[in-house]
Design a protein around this motif. Structure first.
Motif, mmCIF file in Angstrom:
data_model
loop_
_atom_site.group_PDB
_atom_site.id
_atom_site.type_symbol
_atom_site.label_atom_id
_atom_site.label_comp_id
_atom_site.label_asym_id
_atom_site.label_seq_id
_atom_site.Cartn_x
_atom_site.Cartn_y
_atom_site.Cartn_z
ATOM 1 N N GLY A 210 0.835 -1.182 0.000
ATOM 2 C CA GLY A 210 0.000 0.000 0.000
ATOM 3 C C GLY A 210 0.873 1.235 0.000
ATOM 4 O O GLY A 210 1.956 1.249 0.603
ATOM 5 N N ALA A 211 0.423 2.267 -0.708
ATOM 6 C CA ALA A 211 1.249 3.475 -0.817
ATOM 7 C C ALA A 211 0.356 4.693 -1.020
ATOM 8 O O ALA A 211 -0.164 4.895 -2.120
ATOM 9 C CB ALA A 211 2.227 3.334 -1.977
ATOM 10 N N PRO A 212 0.143 5.494 0.003
ATOM 11 C CA PRO A 212 -0.561 6.762 -0.188
ATOM 12 C C PRO A 212 0.352 7.774 -0.858
ATOM 13 O O PRO A 212 1.572 7.761 -0.641
ATOM 14 C CB PRO A 212 -0.892 7.184 1.234
ATOM 15 C CG PRO A 212 0.189 6.579 2.062
ATOM 16 C CD PRO A 212 0.541 5.282 1.400
ATOM 17 N N GLN A 213 -0.247 8.631 -1.677
ATOM 18 C CA GLN A 213 0.558 9.672 -2.326
ATOM 19 C C GLN A 213 0.003 11.037 -1.935
ATOM 20 O O GLN A 213 -1.174 11.328 -2.192
ATOM 21 C CB GLN A 213 0.518 9.515 -3.841
ATOM 22 C CG GLN A 213 1.451 10.503 -4.533
ATOM 23 C CD GLN A 213 1.401 10.360 -6.044
ATOM 24 O OE1 GLN A 213 0.811 11.195 -6.720
ATOM 25 N NE2 GLN A 213 2.006 9.311 -6.559
ATOM 26 N N PHE A 214 0.857 11.808 -1.319
ATOM 27 C CA PHE A 214 0.462 13.133 -0.873
ATOM 28 C C PHE A 214 1.029 14.172 -1.832
ATOM 29 O O PHE A 214 2.219 14.150 -2.124
ATOM 30 C CB PHE A 214 0.986 13.413 0.538
ATOM 31 C CG PHE A 214 0.528 12.397 1.554
ATOM 32 C CD1 PHE A 214 -0.716 12.514 2.160
ATOM 33 C CD2 PHE A 214 1.337 11.329 1.911
ATOM 34 C CE1 PHE A 214 -1.142 11.576 3.093
ATOM 35 C CE2 PHE A 214 0.919 10.393 2.837
ATOM 36 C CZ PHE A 214 -0.322 10.517 3.443
#
Lengths: 336, 733
Positions: B444-448
């Motif tokens: 999983g990888a959130p991108q801000f």
């Protein structure tokens, strides 16, 4: 190479004649006894034995130094080292110039090998198939004509499946395997390219040594030295497979007729001749027929470097046990 | 009224009368009409202009008596064409325009807006004219920065050694499913027909969480979606391969494509010799796309096979008898892969799931001794991108692979000299075993996003049942645009890779092997100079522990598998033209170092693919309306190798290789020049293109590998072909 398709046609021509890779040829070749080499190893009658090729001929100017280990443990130096156990036997050979050779073998009993020399007609085409068709051997003790071939057959004393490895001490000549234990020697350099004969270059006249090594893959090795000669004029004396040009100045008429006589041994004085024609670096002078072997041996014991208990063995010269400098002038018994 | 006056009248009448000159302007590659093209007709007395209509058609009224005119046609994005037209014409003239975005205009394009800090893209259309590909764009992967440059057609030619990593540490995917190899033997061609290729992406290191089970790089190949509107097809033949492809719509929402190729080099050069091997290879690729818009499914069936035979040993040491009686080494490998990828796009969400079924085989033998390795694997890969807000996007996914492996070998001795080709025979140990393994990962990888920057922290959990090991892999990447022309990017993370099933084999490997774990960092900066040039600078570093090395050449049972530490670092500079015009140019310079060691107490030695220096340059120029020329040049350090000496084996009367100091010698520097020139002849309904391509490698610079004399006292380099031309013609209808 032309294709038609729904919307386009492409034609490609690649010049494949130039698409091949290559390498510069080596100056050494397995069949040629060229630079110094550990040419054979084995255990013979309970003793370690190594055939060291000096790089000059079937003789040595100085004896190589041999150091033996069995299963990693040093067991002795020199030519008379007993091997009392099974396992892996290693040797390190130190040559006169300091170079080192190493080798190993599985300990097993060596097997005697005898090589038979015959002369056969040389076909125009030296391919394997053409040479197999030549079946008119002529047993020959002396020199062969340059337009012929010398056919050598190695005979093992046991019936194990084995391979014979041939090595020839004449760079300009070729030894061509024919069958598992048979090979042909031609006085010409046969050049192969991609497995096919591409060139045959005349190699001239002379005498050259051949080493026939029979290996079964399990250490039951055996080998024998033999000389082949092409276009060498005059009579030759065959001693233990080696050929010595002789003349009436060095041998009696009786000796010259020995090739057909039943003579078991001769007496001869060894003369160092490293630059001469003899592959062993020796000439035989004052050759005379032996009479009673035991008496002759008692009167003419072999030099100390040679194995004791019999006549002088020329393989001791070829393999470095007896350097020619130690043999010069020795009067020895040579069993034929 | 005299004759001259009469002539003047006739001439005068002809001036006032007119006749039509009709024509159509079409796109050269597709044949599609080009509306709104500017068309200029010049006569001896002046010119007229018009524009093509919606069907690409135009019309002029030519004064009677004008024998010829000059037509000039131009359209933004296309190269202008100027042609003389003799009058009268019997049929409407047809003018083809070539895209100014010419194929091969930009060879390497870094896509900055990517999850991955370092990424190189190859687009088929953009590399087609790049010299040196021999009509196979995927071959250009090996010219990308960070990929070790190896001599053409050498045994290492198809090797993908990326940023100093060993080839086995990188993975190759086709439409999301791993395939065992990308190139046929010796890199004669890739396994994918170039006409069905969409793009090739290379992630050289420090990639995002989406990819795993690799401590090297990732190569992701995407096949082309069949054209849903038109039928295309073709046949291509050259001395290396022949093949055909076709793509066609079946229904409104279904399109299919199919390609097949087979080598023909083996038909031309039918004798393998010591250093030149003519492999027989084939490949096929079929793709069907169902659905359009926000829901679609793509099914791909791909396969390839290779085989060859050669002398098993050094022919220089062979007896004439052996040359006849010794059995050839026979080697064959193949794979088939079926993939099905479903995509859903809706409301800011993007979901893509890929299912794969792969079968591969590697077999061969010499005489009665043989080895066989078969692997059947099912794989699943999923990725979802969810846009939460203007500043946050979530990427989630996972992948898994269930494999069954069957290994069999019946050696009578250790064929160490065949280690690169038949490793199980090289080990000399009878093998009959089956291995099952399940491996995969979740991530999983959130991108801000914040202003001109973004940051993407990610976590991947990678596991494997065969080694019973798993590893958490935190990674983070980010980018910041200082100005539209100046930006930086970077990433750092941990990567792991499970040993191969063969390395873990209880029979020929080491079941106690651990995961290879690699810590990697990559930094990059991109600059746009005068709006015309791009300059990219990439720095990378990699430190890997427990890297598994299988060295079948030294196989003695368990000794064939070794564990090493490895490290690599380098700098890559890439520059290229930015504007799409009638020329392109790109160049890259890579300075790097790759090392390895046995353990903490051992000294570092060079890695097998250490290449301190690699320079690549490629350019193409449309120097006249129908002419194009290209030039490519490569200069790179030779790869290291371990010198050998020999020890006599009395049992067999052969010499056994004894390695000297590890990788203490190096092959000569490699350099290669590729040239490409082509000429197009445009006819009313078709175009004929003739081209000449060729390479030149100075003989001294083309060392492929070392060979040794029978007793290892002498060594020599095997040099590849110095000059290889390819002549071709292409007719397009």
């Amino acid at each position: 190479m032309v294709g038609r398709h729904l919307s386009s046609v492409r034609v490609g021509i690649l010049s494949c004649a130039v698409c091949t890779a290559c390498a510069e040829p080596f100056t050494v070749e397995r069949h040629v006894l060229g630079p110094p080499r550990l040419a054979a190893m084995g255990v013979w009658e309970g003793h370690a034995r190594a055939a060291v090729w000096s790089g000059r001929g079937a003789w040595h100017a100085a004896a190589p130094r041999l150091s033996w280990t069995l299963n990693g443990t040093w067991i002795g130096d020199g030519f008379d080292v007993a091997v009392d156990d099974y396992g892996t036997l290693d040797v390190e050979v130190r040559l006169e110039d300091g170079a080192s050779l190493t080798g190993s073998i599985t300990v097993a009993d060596g097997v005697p090998v005898d090589v038979v020399r015959q002369v056969v007609r040389r076909p125009t085409d030296l391919s394997l198939a053409s040479r197999l068709e030549v079946v008119d051997p002529d047993p020959r003790g002396g020199s062969a004509d340059g337009f012929d071939m010398v056919r050598l057959s190695a005979l093992r004393a046991d019936n194990r499946a084995a391979t014979t490895r041939w090595m020839l001490g004449a760079p300009g000549w070729s030894i061509l395997e024919l069958q598992a234990a048979t090979a042909d020697v031609v006085p010409a350099q046969v050049v192969y390219e991609d497995g096919e004969i591409s060139k045959v270059m005349d190699g001239g006249a002379g005498i050259a040594p051949v080493l026939a090594l029979s290996v079964d893959g399990l250490g039951h090795n055996g080998w024998d030295w033999i000389d082949v000669a092409f276009d060498v004029p005059g009579p030759m004396l065959s001693v233990q497979g080696h050929l010595f040009p002789i003349s009436s100045e060095t041998a009696t008429d009786q000796v010259l007729s020995w090739q057909t006589a039943q003579v078991s041994h001769v007496l001869a004085t060894l003369e160092a001749d490293p630059d001469g024609d003899s592959p062993t670096g020796l000439r035989l002078v004052d050759v005379e027929a032996g009479l009673v072997l035991d008496a002759d041996l008692a009167a003419n014991p072999s030099p100390s470097c040679a194995p004791s208990g019999g006549g002088f063995e020329l393989w001791a010269v070829a393999e470095g046990r007896c350097p020619v400098s130690e043999l010069d002038g020795a009067r020895v018994v040579l069993e034929l | 009224m005299g004759p001259s006056v009469a002539a003047m009248v006739v001439w005068g009448l002809s001036v006032v009368q007119a006749r039509p000159l009709d024509g159509v302007v079409v796109e050269r590659e597709t044949g599609d009409p080009l509306p709104d093209s500017a068309v200029k007709m010049t006569t001896g007395s002046g010119f007229e202009t018009t524009r093509t209509d919606g069907h690409g058609r135009f019309r002029f009224e030519v004064p009677e008596g004008v024998a010829s005119v000059v037509m000039t046609i131009s359209l933004e994005g296309y190269m202008s064409v100027q042609e003389a037209v003799d009058l009268p014409i019997e049929a409407p003239i047809r003018v083809t325009l070539q895209p100014a975005v010419s194929s091969g205009e930009i060879v390497v394009e870094a896509e900055r807006r990517s999850d991955h800090a370092a990424r190189h893209m190859l687009d088929r259309e953009r590399v087609e004219r790049t010299p040196g590909t021999f009509d196979d764009p995927i071959r250009l992967v090996q010219s990308l920065p960070g990929v070790a440059v190896t001599p053409e057609y050498s045994p290492s030619a198809g090797v993908l050694a990326i940023r100093g990593a060993a080839p086995g540490e990188s993975r190759v995917f086709l439409d999301g499913v791993e395939i065992p190899y990308l190139y046929h033997f010796q890199n004669y061609a890739s396994v994918i027909h170039s006409r069905l290729l969409e793009e090739v992406a290379l992630y050289p290191s420090a990639f995002a969480s989406e990819w795993g089970d690799a401590v090297g790089g990732i190569v992701a190949v995407t096949t082309r979606r069949p054209d849903p509107a038109r039928v295309h097809g073709g046949v291509n033949v050259n001395a290396i391969t022949s093949g055909a492809y076709v793509q066609a719509p079946v229904r409104d929402d279904v399109a299919v494509s199919l390609s097949a190729r087979r080598s023909i080099a083996d038909l031309i050069g039918d004798s393998n010799d010591q250093y030149t091997v003519w492999p027989v290879f084939w490949d096929y690729l079929s793709r069907a796309d169902l659905g359009r818009g926000d829901r679609s499914v793509a099914v791909t069936l791909v396969g390839a096979g290779d085989r060859y035979g050669r002398y098993p040993g050094d022919t220089a040491t062979y007896d004439p008898l052996q040359r006849v009686t010794a059995p050839d080494l026979q080697l064959a490998r193949s794979f088939h892969a079926l993939t099905a990828a479903g995509t859903i796009l809706q409301d800011g969400q993007h979901h893509r799931t890929t299912l794969g079924l792969t079968m591969e085989r590697l077999g061969g033998g010499i005489g009665t001794e043989s080895q066989e390795r078969r692997e059947l694997a099912a794989s699943l890969r999923h990725r979802s991108d969810l846009v939460s807000s203007d500043t946050l996007r979530w990427s989630l996914g996972g992948d898994g692979r269930l494999a069954g492996i069957r290994r069999q070998a019946s050696p009578e001795r250790a064929w160490t000299e065949l280690g690169d080709e038949l490793p199980m025979l090289a080990a000399g140990i009878p093998v009959d075993e089956s291995i099952q393994r399940l491996s995969g990962g979740l991530w999983g990888a959130p991108q801000f996003a914040f202003g001109a920057g973004r940051v993407e922290p990610g976590l991947r959990i990678q596991g494997d049942t065969l080694s019973s090991l798993w590893a958490p892999e935190p990674r983070i990447s980010g980018a910041y645009d200082f100005t539209p022309a100046h930006s930086v990017r970077g990433s750092v993370g941990r990567y792991s890779q499970a040993p191969t099933a063969d390395a873990l084999s209880a029979t020929t490997g080491r079941p106690d092997l651990s995961l290879a774990v690699s810590d990697q960092v990559a930094l990059g900066a991109d600059f746009i100079l005068a709006e015309a040039w791009e300059l990219s600078v990439d720095l990378y570093g990699r430190n890997t522990v427990n890297a598994v090395e299988v060295d079948p050449g030294d196989a003695q049972g368990l000794g064939a598998v070794r564990v090493r530490d490895a490290r690599a670092a380098g700098v890559e500079l890439v520059t290229r033209t930015r504007r799409k015009t009638h020329y392109f140019f790109m160049a890259s310079l890579v300075l790097s170092r790759a090392q390895r060691r046995i353990d903490d107490q051992s000294p570092w030695v060079l890695g097998d693919h250490d290449q301190p220096f690699a320079f690549n340059m490629a350019g193409s120029w449309d120097f006249a309306p129908d002419w194009n020329a290209g030039l490519r040049y490569r200069l790179a350090s030779g790869l290291p190798f371990t010198p050998l000496s020999g020890s006599y084996d009395g049992d067999t009367d052969t010499w056994l290789a004894r390695p000297g100091p590890e990788n203490s010698a190096r092959l000569p520097t490699y350099q290669k020049v590729d040239l490409h020139i082509e000429r197009a002849w445009v006819f009313p309904t078709w175009t004929l293109v003739g081209y000449l391509e060729g390479w030149w490698v100075p003989r001294r610079s083309n060392a492929m590998y070392m060979v040794y004399s029978y007793d290892y006292t002498e060594r020599s380099t095997v040099a590849g072909p110095p000059f290889v031309p390819l002549l071709g013609m292409r007719a397009e209808i």
